[in-house]
Design a protein around this motif. Structure first.
Motif, PDB file in Angstrom:
ATOM      1  N   ALA A 644       4.385 -51.638  16.322  1.00 23.71           N
ATOM      2  CA  ALA A 644       4.560 -50.186  16.369  1.00 23.71           C
ATOM      3  C   ALA A 644       3.681 -49.636  17.483  1.00 23.71           C
ATOM      4  CB  ALA A 644       4.189 -49.546  15.029  1.00 23.71           C
ATOM      5  N   CYS A 645       4.190 -48.646  18.204  1.00 22.34           N
ATOM      6  CA  CYS A 645       3.431 -48.165  19.352  1.00 22.34           C
ATOM      7  C   CYS A 645       3.699 -46.690  19.625  1.00 22.34           C
ATOM      8  CB  CYS A 645       3.763 -48.984  20.597  1.00 22.34           C
ATOM      9  SG  CYS A 645       5.466 -48.843  21.176  1.00 22.34           S
ATOM     10  N   VAL A 646       2.804 -46.113  20.422  1.00 23.11           N
ATOM     11  CA  VAL A 646       2.937 -44.754  20.940  1.00 23.11           C
ATOM     12  C   VAL A 646       2.913 -44.845  22.457  1.00 23.11           C
ATOM     13  CG1 VAL A 646       1.941 -42.436  21.023  1.00 23.11           C
ATOM     14  CG2 VAL A 646       1.748 -43.816  18.935  1.00 23.11           C
ATOM     15  N   VAL A 647       3.850 -44.148  23.103  1.00 18.72           N
ATOM     16  CA  VAL A 647       3.869 -44.116  24.564  1.00 18.72           C
ATOM     17  C   VAL A 647       3.847 -42.671  25.041  1.00 18.72           C
ATOM     18  CG1 VAL A 647       5.219 -46.254  24.655  1.00 18.72           C
ATOM     19  CG2 VAL A 647       6.390 -44.042  24.829  1.00 18.72           C
ATOM     20  N   GLU A 648       3.449 -42.522  26.292  1.00 14.49           N
ATOM     21  CA  GLU A 648       3.553 -41.240  26.978  1.00 14.49           C
ATOM     22  C   GLU A 648       4.425 -41.456  28.206  1.00 14.49           C
ATOM     23  OE1 GLU A 648       0.258 -38.022  27.849  1.00 14.49           O
ATOM     24  OE2 GLU A 648       0.302 -39.490  29.474  1.00 14.49           O
ATOM     25  N   VAL A 649       5.519 -40.702  28.280  1.00 13.26           N
ATOM     26  CA  VAL A 649       6.473 -40.841  29.382  1.00 13.26           C
ATOM     27  C   VAL A 649       6.348 -39.618  30.285  1.00 13.26           C
ATOM     28  CG1 VAL A 649       8.887 -41.110  30.027  1.00 13.26           C
ATOM     29  CG2 VAL A 649       8.042 -42.174  27.917  1.00 13.26           C
ATOM     30  N   ASP A 650       6.103 -39.876  31.554  1.00 14.41           N
ATOM     31  CA  ASP A 650       6.033 -38.795  32.548  1.00 14.41           C
ATOM     32  C   ASP A 650       7.435 -38.578  33.098  1.00 14.41           C
ATOM     33  OD1 ASP A 650       5.713 -37.264  34.920  1.00 14.41           O
ATOM     34  OD2 ASP A 650       3.617 -37.912  35.067  1.00 14.41           O
ATOM     35  N   THR A 651       8.042 -37.476  32.747  1.00 17.29           N
ATOM     36  CA  THR A 651       9.434 -37.226  33.153  1.00 17.29           C
ATOM     37  C   THR A 651       9.568 -36.902  34.633  1.00 17.29           C
ATOM     38  OG1 THR A 651       9.224 -34.909  32.489  1.00 17.29           O
ATOM     39  CG2 THR A 651      10.089 -36.459  30.851  1.00 17.29           C
ATOM     40  N   LEU A 652       8.463 -36.633  35.312  1.00 17.80           N
ATOM     41  CA  LEU A 652       8.516 -36.373  36.750  1.00 17.80           C
ATOM     42  C   LEU A 652       8.482 -37.658  37.560  1.00 17.80           C
ATOM     43  CD1 LEU A 652       8.582 -34.185  38.967  1.00 17.80           C
ATOM     44  CD2 LEU A 652       6.066 -34.232  38.931  1.00 17.80           C
ATOM     45  N   THR A 653       7.665 -38.619  37.131  1.00 16.18           N
ATOM     46  CA  THR A 653       7.516 -39.875  37.878  1.00 16.18           C
ATOM     47  C   THR A 653       8.248 -41.040  37.229  1.00 16.18           C
ATOM     48  OG1 THR A 653       5.516 -40.560  36.678  1.00 16.18           O
ATOM     49  CG2 THR A 653       5.224 -39.117  38.606  1.00 16.18           C
ATOM     50  N   GLY A 654       8.603 -40.917  35.951  1.00 15.27           N
ATOM     51  CA  GLY A 654       9.227 -42.020  35.233  1.00 15.27           C
ATOM     52  C   GLY A 654       8.246 -43.040  34.703  1.00 15.27           C
ATOM     53  N   GLN A 655       6.944 -42.828  34.910  1.00 16.01           N
ATOM     54  CA  GLN A 655       5.935 -43.783  34.452  1.00 16.01           C
ATOM     55  C   GLN A 655       5.786 -43.723  32.931  1.00 16.01           C
ATOM     56  OE1 GLN A 655       4.158 -46.008  36.102  1.00 16.01           O
ATOM     57  NE2 GLN A 655       4.589 -45.470  38.232  1.00 16.01           N
ATOM     58  N   THR A 656       5.600 -44.917  32.338  1.00 16.38           N
ATOM     59  CA  THR A 656       5.335 -45.018  30.910  1.00 16.38           C
ATOM     60  C   THR A 656       3.932 -45.565  30.695  1.00 16.38           C
ATOM     61  OG1 THR A 656       7.665 -45.412  30.358  1.00 16.38           O
ATOM     62  CG2 THR A 656       6.023 -46.125  28.748  1.00 16.38           C
ATOM     63  N   ARG A 657       3.159 -44.866  29.871  1.00 23.64           N
ATOM     64  CA  ARG A 657       1.802 -45.321  29.549  1.00 23.64           C
ATOM     65  C   ARG A 657       1.744 -45.673  28.074  1.00 23.64           C
ATOM     66  NH1 ARG A 657      -3.194 -43.048  27.771  1.00 23.64           N
ATOM     67  NH2 ARG A 657      -2.224 -40.981  27.544  1.00 23.64           N
ATOM     68  N   LEU A 658       1.225 -46.865  27.774  1.00 23.04           N
ATOM     69  CA  LEU A 658       1.048 -47.273  26.384  1.00 23.04           C
ATOM     70  C   LEU A 658      -0.224 -46.627  25.854  1.00 23.04           C
ATOM     71  CD1 LEU A 658       1.969 -51.050  26.695  1.00 23.04           C
ATOM     72  CD2 LEU A 658       3.375 -49.240  25.727  1.00 23.04           C
ATOM     73  N   VAL A 659      -0.076 -45.782  24.845  1.00 22.93           N
ATOM     74  CA  VAL A 659      -1.197 -45.017  24.304  1.00 22.93           C
ATOM     75  C   VAL A 659      -1.885 -45.765  23.170  1.00 22.93           C
ATOM     76  CG1 VAL A 659      -1.856 -42.851  23.180  1.00 22.93           C
ATOM     77  CG2 VAL A 659      -0.092 -42.857  24.960  1.00 22.93           C
ATOM     78  N   ASN A 660      -1.086 -46.388  22.312  1.00 22.66           N
ATOM     79  CA  ASN A 660      -1.642 -47.105  21.168  1.00 22.66           C
ATOM     80  C   ASN A 660      -0.643 -48.162  20.735  1.00 22.66           C
ATOM     81  OD1 ASN A 660      -3.464 -47.805  19.232  1.00 22.66           O
ATOM     82  ND2 ASN A 660      -3.213 -45.985  17.957  1.00 22.66           N
ATOM     83  N   TYR A 661      -1.159 -49.267  20.165  1.00 23.29           N
ATOM     84  CA  TYR A 661      -0.269 -50.372  19.785  1.00 23.29           C
ATOM     85  C   TYR A 661      -0.845 -51.054  18.554  1.00 23.29           C
ATOM     86  CZ  TYR A 661       3.541 -53.568  20.969  1.00 23.29           C
ATOM     87  OH  TYR A 661       4.735 -54.257  20.977  1.00 23.29           O
ATOM     88  N   VAL A 662       0.044 -51.365  17.600  1.00 22.52           N
ATOM     89  CA  VAL A 662      -0.337 -52.047  16.367  1.00 22.52           C
ATOM     90  C   VAL A 662       0.600 -53.231  16.149  1.00 22.52           C
ATOM     91  CG1 VAL A 662      -0.413 -51.876  13.846  1.00 22.52           C
ATOM     92  CG2 VAL A 662      -1.330 -50.026  15.253  1.00 22.52           C
ATOM     93  N   VAL A 663       0.037 -54.353  15.757  1.00 24.83           N
ATOM     94  CA  VAL A 663       0.829 -55.514  15.350  1.00 24.83           C
ATOM     95  C   VAL A 663       0.379 -55.912  13.953  1.00 24.83           C
ATOM     96  CG1 VAL A 663       1.414 -57.927  15.795  1.00 24.83           C
ATOM     97  CG2 VAL A 663       1.065 -56.358  17.721  1.00 24.83           C
ATOM     98  N   CYS A 664       1.322 -55.989  13.047  1.00 23.00           N
ATOM     99  CA  CYS A 664       1.070 -56.581  11.734  1.00 23.00           C
ATOM    100  C   CYS A 664       1.937 -57.827  11.635  1.00 23.00           C
ATOM    101  CB  CYS A 664       1.393 -55.619  10.595  1.00 23.00           C
ATOM    102  SG  CYS A 664       1.062 -56.338   8.957  1.00 23.00           S
ATOM    103  N   GLU A 665       1.305 -58.984  11.456  1.00 21.07           N
ATOM    104  CA  GLU A 665       2.059 -60.236  11.465  1.00 21.07           C
ATOM    105  C   GLU A 665       1.739 -61.060  10.231  1.00 21.07           C
ATOM    106  OE1 GLU A 665       0.546 -63.379  11.669  1.00 21.07           O
ATOM    107  OE2 GLU A 665      -1.453 -62.484  11.746  1.00 21.07           O
ATOM    108  N   ASP A 666       2.653 -61.982   9.930  1.00 21.23           N
ATOM    109  CA  ASP A 666       2.464 -62.916   8.825  1.00 21.23           C
ATOM    110  C   ASP A 666       2.808 -64.313   9.324  1.00 21.23           C
ATOM    111  OD1 ASP A 666       2.414 -64.426   6.518  1.00 21.23           O
ATOM    112  OD2 ASP A 666       3.420 -62.934   5.281  1.00 21.23           O
ATOM    113  N   GLY A 667       1.787 -65.120   9.546  1.00 21.09           N
ATOM    114  CA  GLY A 667       1.978 -66.505   9.977  1.00 21.09           C
ATOM    115  C   GLY A 667       1.667 -67.484   8.875  1.00 21.09           C
ATOM    116  N   GLY A 668       1.836 -67.037   7.611  1.00 23.59           N
ATOM    117  CA  GLY A 668       1.472 -67.921   6.520  1.00 23.59           C
ATOM    118  C   GLY A 668      -0.026 -68.148   6.516  1.00 23.59           C
ATOM    119  N   VAL A 669      -0.450 -69.318   6.064  1.00 19.88           N
ATOM    120  CA  VAL A 669      -1.864 -69.673   6.088  1.00 19.88           C
ATOM    121  C   VAL A 669      -2.259 -69.928   7.537  1.00 19.88           C
ATOM    122  CG1 VAL A 669      -3.579 -71.380   5.377  1.00 19.88           C
ATOM    123  CG2 VAL A 669      -1.817 -70.629   3.760  1.00 19.88           C
TER     124      VAL A 669
END
Length: 790
Positions: A644-669
């Motif tokens: 899950a993530c949050v981005v900021e998109v600059d509609t003038l330049t088209g640039q995308t900045r990753l603001v925050n990112y979360v990973v929840c994973e399950d790899g067993g033991v």
């Protein structure tokens, strides 16, 4: 079969043990092919085709240097690479190590040049003249898959498609008053970009009458098999060594034409021969990955339940089928894994592996899963937007439930264990989804700000540790069986663990030592894990498909258990107690009450140096044995995650900045949570590259347009977002210690999660990004197409 929990705590399974490998890597003492030099060694460079499709009318060698330049006609008796599949309808490509009669992609090797230095060999390659007759180029996978045009890459073929597959499962039902969403999505062709390129060093060992090939390879035993077939010599006369390898990711998981050429030349010259790939060769002449196209529709009921999926998918497989995985692995897998972790009533999928005048495609970290995750998860967000509900609410209605595990899905995949809904909810909560929604509302409500916030997520499951039944069904020349481990205790009590898989970043020298510690209590720093040498390693299909923790870990555990029984027999005799009175502790064995102990060194000394003290009934095999392991059932393990993530998109330049990112994973033991986190971080960086930066474009003539790192963009530390990692550990009932394969997971979900966040940011103006990487140009193009743009 998940037996019992590890018996010894401390430095074993589950401990955050510092990587043993780092001692040499961080001090510059690693040994790669490029570090190796031998007396009388010569260097190789290749003359490569500048054209994507042409007949070879003739080759002129530089005057006075004919003895240093070789073409395919000189390599009499060397067979071509044939990577066939037993799947019905598969068309077999014939790939000669050096092009014969025809070239089929820019960079295909035409001549091999040898000289004392690489610079001199390159000078020779520049002077090779090839008379080409240009042929029409097939550069578009849609045209190839649809059979348009009269140009065939392989003259005996009927059309430019390696394989076509059809899957039709379940019963199609109407979505009622729900929604039906259809889009065309695409993932761009990429390079795999390990830090170390490919490299090969070959020589003939006259004492052993044996070819030795040192190669930056993931599958040394498979490479030996393929090399023996092409050179026409028995495998016993070939030794393949994979030393330290600076990343593989699938790029080093095949038999190379360069390996065949260098091996043949070493046999001919009886001198060491080396070829080191430079970055320009890597970018413009060798294998690529990930070029997929999806025409996909999802049917969702009004309450958000996923009713069905139908999809037409094409994978651009390039000009040849690569040994051993073949050209059909990506596209054919789409038809089996596209449903992801969801329940549904119907699934229809048509796939084609298109042949084009581009380098062969290889399975890159995540293999087809990155593409199918992108296709399905982007569509689910679009359906949620149409229904006016949050994307996680839609997914919750159809994710496989924990109460139903093990669960057989619509395509017959057996999910072993897990709680997908809890995983998603954990990621959503950790991101603070509701808080970011409020910030988005305050920033964008009633206005059209230049910088827009967006939220996105993606859920996936990853089948790892594929077994015999799965790969036998693919019909390719590599079917994994029992993974083996050889253990041997030295006279001073050090444990040597020989495994067939190869470690090129997976930390196996650490985690396999932890497995041994959990079983027999031996300190990890007294365990030597050896791998990467066909002369000493048990036969294995190698490292791929997130299989090492499960398969090699299972083999090491099984071997250590059997060795432990022999250690107990000797210890019981020395202590004059019953075997059942002994337990393994850190450093050796002890009586149940802890009053009497023996170290591993004590027992080893007795076997090797004081055999007169051995009790009756000891195993004459001593303190060395080989054991095999295979899961039952062998359908693999299923790790999973939510990004899950949050981005900021600059509609003038088209640039995308990753603001925050979360990973929840399950790899067993988790064998080592710190190692798992390292794998996730590395995979995430690659996934961000797929999502936002990495692309290997070709023009209509099949010319690569990003032949340097000035053109091919990869993310660095500055592109990594603030990251939160959440672990779930649901043991697999199928693996030995409950562990699951997780090495590819970090790279699978980022394109889907990030594009979903971008589209969420642009939803207010009606723009959609449907292709990765979501470059500034593509973002701006999506905005320009949007209804609100006018």
């Amino acid at each position: 079969m998940n037996t019992e929990a590890p018996r010894i705590a401390g430095q074993g399974i589950g401990a955050r043990l510092t990587r043993k490998e780092d001692r040499r890597f961080l001090t510059g003492r690693g040994q790669y092919v490029g570090d190796m030099r031998m007396p009388d060694m010569v260097e190789v460079a290749f003359a490569r085709s500048p054209l994507a499709h042409a007949r070879i009318r003739g080759v002129e060698k530089p005057e006075g240097y004919a003895a240093q330049v070789y073409v395919m006609q000189d390599m009499a008796g060397v067979k071509p690479i044939l990577a066939a599949s037993g799947l019905p309808g598969f068309q077999v490509s014939v790939q000669h190590p050096l092009a014969l009669d025809k070239v089929r992609f820019v960079g295909e090797m035409v001549a091999m040049c040898v000289a004392p230095t690489r610079a001199q060999a390159e000078d020779l390659a520049e002077q090779v003249f090839v008379d080409y007759e240009e042929l029409p180029v097939v550069a578009d996978m849609h045209a190839a898959a649809d059979g348009r045009g009269e140009t065939l890459l392989h003259d005996a073929w009927e059309r430019n498609v390696f394989l076509e597959t059809h899957v039709d499962k379940g019963e199609r039902t109407a979505a009622g008053d729900g929604v039906e969403v259809r889009r065309r999505l695409r993932t761009s062709r990429q390079c795999m970009m390990p830090l170390e390129g490919r490299g090969v060093l070959c020589w003939w060992d006259t004492r052993l009458d044996q070819l030795v090939m040192v190669s930056a390879a993931q599958l040394p035993h498979i490479n030996r098999t393929g090399l023996a077939e092409c050179l026409g010599i028995d495998e016993g006369r070939i030794r393949v060594v994979s030393p330290d390898v600076g990343g593989g990711f699938g790029y080093k998981g095949l038999l190379l034409p360069e390996e065949i050429c260098c091996a043949w030349l070493a046999m001919r010259l009886r001198r060491p021969v080396r070829w080191l790939e430079d970055r320009r060769e890597h970018l413009s002449a060798n294998a690529n990955c990930r070029e997929h196209a999806y025409d996909i529709g999802v049917h969702v009921a009004r309450d958000g339940r996923l009713v069905g999926i139908d999809c037409d998918a094409i994978v651009d497989s390039g000009a040849y089928s690569s040994y051993p995985f073949s050209a059909c692995l990506e596209a054919a897998q789409v038809g089996s894994i596209l449903p992801g972790p969801y329940r549904m009533d119907s699934f229809v999928c048509h796939t084609r592996s298109a042949a084009t005048n581009k380098p062969p495609i290889l399975p890159y970290r995540g293999v087809a899963r990155t593409g199918v995750c992108f296709a399905l998860e982007v569509m689910l967000d679009m359906a949620a937007r149409e229904l006016g509900i949050e994307p996680y609410a839609l997914r919750e209605r159809s994710l496989v439930r924990s109460a139903d595990m093990p669960y057989t899905n619509i395509t017959g995949k057996i999910f072993d264990s897990g709680d997908y809904v809890a995983c998603m909810k954990t990621a959503v909560a950790s991101l603070d989804w509701a808080g970011w929604r409020e910030r988005q509302r305050l920033r964008q409500g009633g206005q059209r700000p230049q910088k827009r916030l967006g939220l996105g997520l993606a859920v996936f499951c990853e089948q790892g540790a594929h077994g015999t039944s799965v790969y036998h069904g693919w019909g390719i020349p590599m079917v994994p069986g029992f993974e083996q481990c050889h253990v041997r205790m030295t006279p001073d009590g050090v444990l040597e663990v020989q495994i067939g898989v190869h470690s090129h970043g997976q930390s196996l020298e650490t985690t396999m030592a932890q497995v041994a510690n959990s079983v027999i209590g031996i300190a990890p720093d007294r365990v030597r894990v050896l791998h990467g040498d066909t002369a000493t390693s048990p036969y294995s299909t190698g490292t791929w498909g997130s299989r090492c923790a499960v398969m090699a870990g299972g083999a090491v555990g099984t071997a250590c258990e059997q060795l432990g029984e022999r250690l107990k027999t000797i210890a019981a005799g020395l202590l004059d107690v019953e075997r059942d009175a002994l337990v393994f502790v850190e450093g050796g064995l002890a009586t149940q009450d802890g009053t009497r102990t023996l170290t591993h060194a004590d027992i080893a000394h007795t076997w090797y140096r004081a055999p007169q003290r051995l009790p009756a009934g000891v195993d004459p095999g001593g303190l060395a044995l080989t054991a095999g392991y295979r899961m039952q059932p062998d359908a693999g393990t299923f790790s999973y995650a939510c990004h899950a993530c949050v981005v900021e998109v600059d509609t003038l330049t088209g640039q995308t900045r990753l603001v925050n990112y979360v990973v929840c994973e399950d790899g067993g033991v988790l064998l080592n949570p710190m190692v798992v986190e390292g794998q996730l971080l590395g995979g995430l960086a690659q996934g961000i590259g797929t999502a936002l930066y990495e692309e290997m474009p070709f023009d209509g003539e099949g010319q690569p347009l990003a032949s340097t790192l000035a053109d091919y963009m990869i993310p660095g530390a500055g592109e990594m977002p603030p990251l939160t990692l959440e672990h779930m550990q649901t043991p697999s009932p199928f693996s030995k210690f409950g562990q699951k394969g997780i090495g590819e997971g970090g790279a699978i979900a980022p394109p889907a999660a990030i594009v979903n966040a971008i589209n969420d940011a642009l939803a207010g103006i009606g723009a959609e990004v449907l292709e990765v990487p979501a470059s500034p140009e593509r973002v701006l193009a999506a905005i320009a197409r949007a209804p609100e743009a006018a």
